[in-house]
Design a protein around this motif. Structure first.
Motif, PDB file in Angstrom:
ATOM      1  N   LYS A  68       0.808  -1.304   0.162  1.00  0.00           N
ATOM      2  CA  LYS A  68       0.013  -0.119   0.038  1.00  0.00           C
ATOM      3  C   LYS A  68       0.828   1.116  -0.127  1.00  0.00           C
ATOM      4  CE  LYS A  68      -1.003   0.796   5.108  1.00  0.00           C
ATOM      5  NZ  LYS A  68      -2.075   1.293   5.932  1.00  0.00           N
ATOM      6  N   GLY A  69       0.134   2.524  -0.380  1.00  0.00           N
ATOM      7  CA  GLY A  69       1.030   3.523  -0.649  1.00  0.00           C
ATOM      8  C   GLY A  69       1.318   4.474   0.832  1.00  0.00           C
ATOM      9  N   LYS A  80       5.303   3.849  -3.801  1.00  0.00           N
ATOM     10  CA  LYS A  80       4.065   3.935  -3.847  1.00  0.00           C
ATOM     11  C   LYS A  80       3.735   2.318  -3.864  1.00  0.00           C
ATOM     12  CE  LYS A  80       4.201   6.779  -7.772  1.00  0.00           C
ATOM     13  NZ  LYS A  80       4.348   7.518  -8.632  1.00  0.00           N
TER      14      LYS A  80
END
Length: 119
Positions: A68-69, A80
């Motif tokens: 996940k970012g 990212k």
């Protein structure tokens, strides 16, 4: 005071240990341990098992992918999802940050194993 005194640090025998979540911490040497380990008088023989976000066991020098970012302090851009991180090192970090790594474009940092997946 009616509180039970905390055990001394098993590493340096410091008497000023304090609780931080489920762990005991020695402010003198920085050692962290679980209260259940305090009575044994020796370092645990088992190696700590670190698992990624889907339950795979991680080890030093593995390659992981960020799932996940992530926001990064001091940076206008974050990490990212899908970013590959090579040659991780497992550490006893602060606040659950148990992976020490170097990410291209960001430098050295620590990640939580709950935000990466092996492979």
């Amino acid at each position: 005071m009616s509180e039970t005194p905390l055990p001394p640090c098993p590493e340096c025998s410091g008497e000023y240990a304090y609780e931080m979540g489920a762990l005991l911490v020695c402010p003198e040497c920085g050692h962290e341990w679980e209260p259940a380990d305090a009575g044994s008088g020796e370092a645990p023989s088992e190696e700590r098992v670190v698992k990624d976000s889907v339950g795979n066991v991680l080890s030093d020098e593995d390659t992981v992918t960020v799932v996940k970012g992530l926001k990064v302090k001091g940076s206008t851009t974050g990490i990212k999802a899908g970013t590959k991180v090579r040659n991780i090192r497992l550490v006893d970090g602060v606040d659950g940050h148990d992976i020490d790594c170097r990410i291209e474009g960001f430098g050295a940092m620590q990640l939580k194993s709950s935000v990466v997946r092996k492979g």
